[in-house]
Design an enzyme around this catalytic site. Structure first.
Site, PDB file in Angstrom:
ATOM      1  N   ASP A 165     -67.303  21.844  16.199  1.00 48.10           N
ATOM      2  CA  ASP A 165     -66.371  22.194  17.276  1.00 48.10           C
ATOM      3  C   ASP A 165     -65.474  23.323  16.760  1.00 48.10           C
ATOM      4  O   ASP A 165     -64.949  23.263  15.652  1.00 48.10           O
ATOM      5  CB  ASP A 165     -65.529  20.971  17.662  1.00 48.10           C
ATOM      6  N   ILE A 166     -65.327  24.355  17.573  1.00 45.49           N
ATOM      7  CA  ILE A 166     -64.583  25.553  17.170  1.00 45.49           C
ATOM      8  C   ILE A 166     -63.082  25.268  17.019  1.00 45.49           C
ATOM      9  O   ILE A 166     -62.387  25.944  16.259  1.00 45.49           O
ATOM     10  CB  ILE A 166     -64.857  26.718  18.167  1.00 45.49           C
ATOM     11  N   HIS A 190     -71.908  16.383  25.869  1.00 48.84           N
ATOM     12  CA  HIS A 190     -71.733  16.501  24.426  1.00 48.84           C
ATOM     13  C   HIS A 190     -70.989  15.295  23.886  1.00 48.84           C
ATOM     14  O   HIS A 190     -70.081  14.779  24.519  1.00 48.84           O
ATOM     15  CB  HIS A 190     -71.009  17.794  24.037  1.00 48.84           C
TER      16      HIS A 190
HETATM   17  P1  AMP Z   1     -64.563  18.489  26.376  1.00 47.87           P
HETATM   18  O1  AMP Z   1     -65.477  19.134  27.396  1.00 47.87           O
HETATM   19  O2  AMP Z   1     -63.233  18.089  26.978  1.00 47.87           O
HETATM   20  O3  AMP Z   1     -65.221  17.343  25.662  1.00 47.87           O
HETATM   21  O4  AMP Z   1     -64.215  19.610  25.268  1.00 47.87           O
HETATM   22  C1  AMP Z   1     -65.126  20.614  24.925  1.00 47.87           C
HETATM   23  C2  AMP Z   1     -65.073  20.878  23.437  1.00 47.87           C
HETATM   24  O5  AMP Z   1     -65.914  21.993  23.172  1.00 47.87           O
HETATM   25  C3  AMP Z   1     -63.658  21.217  22.895  1.00 47.87           C
HETATM   26  O6  AMP Z   1     -63.363  20.343  21.813  1.00 47.87           O
HETATM   27  C4  AMP Z   1     -63.808  22.682  22.438  1.00 47.87           C
HETATM   28  O7  AMP Z   1     -63.039  22.975  21.286  1.00 47.87           O
HETATM   29  C5  AMP Z   1     -65.307  22.803  22.183  1.00 47.87           C
HETATM   30  N1  AMP Z   1     -65.824  24.169  22.331  1.00 47.87           N
HETATM   31  C6  AMP Z   1     -65.658  24.989  23.399  1.00 47.87           C
HETATM   32  N2  AMP Z   1     -66.290  26.155  23.187  1.00 47.87           N
HETATM   33  C7  AMP Z   1     -66.881  26.080  21.965  1.00 47.87           C
HETATM   34  C8  AMP Z   1     -67.682  26.955  21.175  1.00 47.87           C
HETATM   35  N3  AMP Z   1     -68.019  28.180  21.598  1.00 47.87           N
HETATM   36  N4  AMP Z   1     -68.113  26.536  19.963  1.00 47.87           N
HETATM   37  C9  AMP Z   1     -67.804  25.301  19.522  1.00 47.87           C
HETATM   38  N5  AMP Z   1     -67.044  24.420  20.214  1.00 47.87           N
HETATM   39  C10 AMP Z   1     -66.586  24.791  21.425  1.00 47.87           C
END
Ligand code: AMP
Length: 134
Positions: free
Chosen positions: A29-30, A93
C-alpha cells in the site's frame, strides 16, 4: 474504465510488487498504516468482495494467507491483521497489516515511507512470500 489496481496489475502504473499468481496480485500500500502494509487483489476486477463468486472468494483468501505467512516472517510483528474496506478503490482488495497492537490498525493514520525503504521492504517480503507460493 480500468481501476487503478488493474492498471498496476497490467504494469501501466508502478508499484512495489510482492507476489503474483495466475489470478491474484499483491503489492505494498502506497500510504501504509504500518510498514509492510500489503494489498491483495484478484486480477478479475470486481468492486465489492462479496460479489466475487464463491470460488474466487476462497481462492483470494487462500492467496492472501500465503502472502500473510511470508509477511509475518519478513516484518517484525505479533500478527498480520486483515481488513476489507474498499471505499476508496472500487476493485476488491484485502489489506494485510503487520501489527504489534490493536492501535497499529488505524486507517486514519497513514505513514509516508521513503521510496528506497519501500523498495527494500518489498524485496524482503517478496522473497519470504515466494517460498509459500511454491
Ligand atoms: P480502501 O479502498 O478504502 O480500502 O483504500 C484503498 C487503499 O489503496 C488505500 O489504503 C490507499 O493507500 C491504497 N492505494 C491507492 N492507490 C494506490 C497505489 N497506486 N498503490 C498502492 N496503494 C494504493
Amino acid at each position: 474504465m480500468a481501476s487503478i489496481f488493474t492498471k498496476i496489475i497490467n504494469g501501466e502504473i508502478p508499484c512495489y510488487k510482492i507476489a503474483e499468481d495466475e489470478k491474484h496480485f499483491a503489492f505494498l500500500d502506497i500510504n501504509p498504516v504500518a510498514p509492510g502494509h500489503t494489498l491483495v487483489v484478484p486480477k478479475h476486477e470486481v468492486s465489492y468482495i462479496f460479489d466475487l463468486s464463491e470460488e474466487e472468494y476462497v481462492a483470494l483468501e487462500l492467496f492472501a494467507r500465503k502472502v500473510a505467512k511470508g509477511l509475518q516472517e519478513a516484518v517484525p510483528c505479533t500478527r498480520i491483521a486483515e481488513a476489507v474496506i474498499g471505499l476508496e478503490v472500487p476493485h476488491t482488495h484485502i489489506h494485510l497489516v503487520p501489527i504489534k497492537s490493536e492501535g497499529d490498525m488505524n486507517f486514519s493514520r497513514k505513514l509516508s515511507i521513503p521510496s528506497d525503504e519501500m523498495q527494500a521492504l518489498a524485496a524482503k517480503i517478496s522473497a519470504a512470500v515466494d517460498i509459500h507460493l511454491k
